[in-house]
Design a protein around this motif. Structure first.
Motif, PDB file in Angstrom:
ATOM      1  N   GLY A 265      12.300  41.608  31.493  1.00 55.21           N
ATOM      2  CA  GLY A 265      13.243  40.946  32.405  1.00 55.21           C
ATOM      3  C   GLY A 265      13.598  41.759  33.640  1.00 55.21           C
ATOM      4  O   GLY A 265      14.442  41.352  34.436  1.00 55.21           O
TER       5      GLY A 265
ATOM      6  N   THR B 274       7.831  38.742  38.450  1.00 57.31           N
ATOM      7  CA  THR B 274       8.329  38.079  39.662  1.00 57.31           C
ATOM      8  C   THR B 274       7.809  38.825  40.889  1.00 57.31           C
ATOM      9  O   THR B 274       7.355  38.213  41.857  1.00 57.31           O
ATOM     10  CB  THR B 274       9.874  38.049  39.647  1.00 57.31           C
ATOM     11  OG1 THR B 274      10.296  37.413  38.438  1.00 57.31           O
ATOM     12  CG2 THR B 274      10.436  37.306  40.836  1.00 57.31           C
TER      13      THR B 274
ATOM     14  N   LYS C 232       9.239  42.527  36.958  1.00 56.63           N
ATOM     15  CA  LYS C 232       7.847  42.945  37.245  1.00 56.63           C
ATOM     16  C   LYS C 232       6.956  41.748  37.592  1.00 56.63           C
ATOM     17  O   LYS C 232       6.257  41.763  38.603  1.00 56.63           O
ATOM     18  CB  LYS C 232       7.264  43.718  36.033  1.00 56.63           C
ATOM     19  CG  LYS C 232       8.092  44.905  35.607  1.00 56.63           C
ATOM     20  CD  LYS C 232       7.500  45.610  34.405  1.00 56.63           C
ATOM     21  CE  LYS C 232       7.438  44.789  33.126  1.00 56.63           C
ATOM     22  NZ  LYS C 232       8.765  44.387  32.575  1.00 56.63           N
TER      23      LYS C 232
HETATM   24  N1  LIG Z   1      11.256  30.521  37.475  1.00 55.41           N
HETATM   25  C1  LIG Z   1      12.335  31.182  37.060  1.00 55.41           C
HETATM   26  N2  LIG Z   1      13.541  30.585  37.021  1.00 55.41           N
HETATM   27  C2  LIG Z   1      14.634  31.250  36.626  1.00 55.41           C
HETATM   28  N3  LIG Z   1      14.639  32.548  36.228  1.00 55.41           N
HETATM   29  C3  LIG Z   1      13.457  33.181  36.232  1.00 55.41           C
HETATM   30  C4  LIG Z   1      12.242  32.545  36.643  1.00 55.41           C
HETATM   31  N4  LIG Z   1      11.233  33.460  36.538  1.00 55.41           N
HETATM   32  C5  LIG Z   1      11.796  34.592  36.087  1.00 55.41           C
HETATM   33  N5  LIG Z   1      13.120  34.442  35.899  1.00 55.41           N
HETATM   34  C6  LIG Z   1      14.077  35.454  35.440  1.00 55.41           C
HETATM   35  O1  LIG Z   1      13.899  36.609  36.245  1.00 55.41           O
HETATM   36  C7  LIG Z   1      14.038  37.780  35.444  1.00 55.41           C
HETATM   37  C8  LIG Z   1      12.823  38.643  35.631  1.00 55.41           C
HETATM   38  O2  LIG Z   1      11.720  38.005  34.999  1.00 55.41           O
HETATM   39  P1  LIG Z   1      10.267  38.645  35.031  1.00 55.41           P
HETATM   40  O3  LIG Z   1       9.378  37.715  34.272  1.00 55.41           O
HETATM   41  O4  LIG Z   1       9.909  38.981  36.412  1.00 55.41           O
HETATM   42  O5  LIG Z   1      10.504  39.992  34.203  1.00 55.41           O
HETATM   43  P2  LIG Z   1       9.448  41.052  33.643  1.00 55.41           P
HETATM   44  O6  LIG Z   1       9.919  42.402  34.081  1.00 55.41           O
HETATM   45  O7  LIG Z   1       8.073  40.655  34.027  1.00 55.41           O
HETATM   46  O8  LIG Z   1       9.678  40.897  32.079  1.00 55.41           O
HETATM   47  P3  LIG Z   1       8.671  41.047  30.822  1.00 55.41           P
HETATM   48  O9  LIG Z   1       8.424  42.509  30.662  1.00 55.41           O
HETATM   49  O10 LIG Z   1       9.482  40.489  29.708  1.00 55.41           O
HETATM   50  O11 LIG Z   1       7.441  40.247  31.116  1.00 55.41           O
HETATM   51  C9  LIG Z   1      14.257  37.321  34.012  1.00 55.41           C
HETATM   52  O12 LIG Z   1      15.638  37.379  33.718  1.00 55.41           O
HETATM   53  C10 LIG Z   1      13.767  35.894  34.024  1.00 55.41           C
HETATM   54  O13 LIG Z   1      14.497  35.100  33.107  1.00 55.41           O
END
Ligand SMILES: Nc1ncnc2c1ncn2[C@@H]1O[C@H](COP(=O)(O)OP(=O)(O)OP(=O)(O)O)[C@@H](O)[C@H]1O
Length: 247
Positions: free
Chosen positions: A67, A72, A70
């Protein structure tokens, strides 16, 4: 700073998602509530003012807990998401490996998907004909080449996606966790391929939950925490910091 070989330039990028806090049971209810202006949203900043750059030939790691933002960030760099604020300058041809199976039509066979993906990445049928054998060899999927990919395992998707993306010799390769689903032997083969491409000048942006993989592959990187870039630097220093902070 020497900026001439910067290939990915991320300046003050923020990404805000509107999240509905209500329980909505279906599309019909959603549309009615939306028409009546009855849906309330809360803003969620998944990326907050992130600035960094990646130079040509760098293997750049993005670290962070679940979360942290990354995926995003990678989707924003790949152009899948438009940032709410900030600017991105990308120089060169990009091959994103962001979501398993993204870009595949599951009803089509592996063979058909090779041409479909080639077209998405800007290659003609003739150009893909020339790359076809290399893709099939690298993916080790020759016996499944005429099977619809809906029957593929996650590892088989990863093999095909990686083989297609790397065959196009991109200037920038974006890899989000994809290697994690392949078996050990295939992971090693992918790592060797990534190193070979980097030697030839490709830049790689890599997300992996394996800190060991990040440490052994990357030279520089960043750590994200709740959407903010909290540290940037040399990979050894970064991984040591990550271990001491989060374990
Ligand atoms: N389309 C969306 N709508 C709403 N919230 C989102 C969306 N995409 C991501 N998020 C939120 O943004 C935050 C970052 O998500 P992201 O997938 O980028 O994290 P991450 O670092 O890749 O996590 P992981 O290691 O679990 O894959 C999270 O709290 C997620 O719920």
């Amino acid at each position: 700073m020497e900026n001439s070989n910067v290939i990915i330039d991320v300046q003050n990028v923020s990404m805000c998602f509107n999240m509905t806090t209500e329980k909505i049971s279906g599309l019909k209810e959603f549309l009615i509530k939306r028409l009546k202006n009855q849906i309330s949203y809360t803003k969620f900043w998944a990326l907050k003012d992130v600035t960094f750059n990646v130079r040509q030939g760098e293997l750049f790691g993005v670290l962070g807990l679940n979360g942290a933002g990354k995926s995003t960030l990678l989707k924003t760099v790949a152009g899948v998401l438009k940032p709410t604020n900030g600017t991105l300058n990308i120089s060169g041809r990009m091959a994103p490996l962001i979501e398993l199976g993204a870009g595949f039509d599951t009803e089509l066979t592996a063979r058909e998907n090779i041409y479909l993906n080639g077209a998405i990445l800007g290659y003609s049928k003739k150009e893909m004909n020339a790359k076809f054998d290399e893709i099939v060899d690298f993916s080790e999927l020759a016996e499944f080449i005429d099977v619809p990919v809906k029957n593929f395992s996650s590892g088989m998707y990863a093999r095909l996606g990686f083989a297609i993306a790397t065959s196009t010799r991109p200037d920038i390769l974006i890899v989000d966790e994809i290697l994690g689903v392949g078996d050990f032997k295939f992971q090693q083969k992918c790592e060797a391929k990534i190193n070979e491409m980097v030697k030839e000048g490709t830049s790689v942006l890599l997300v992996s939950h394996s800190i060991d993989q990040i440490r052994s592959l990357c030279n520089r990187g960043i750590i994200l925490e709740k959407g903010q870039l909290i540290k940037e630097g040399n990979i050894e220093e970064l991984c040591d910091f990550y271990y001491s902070k989060y374990t």
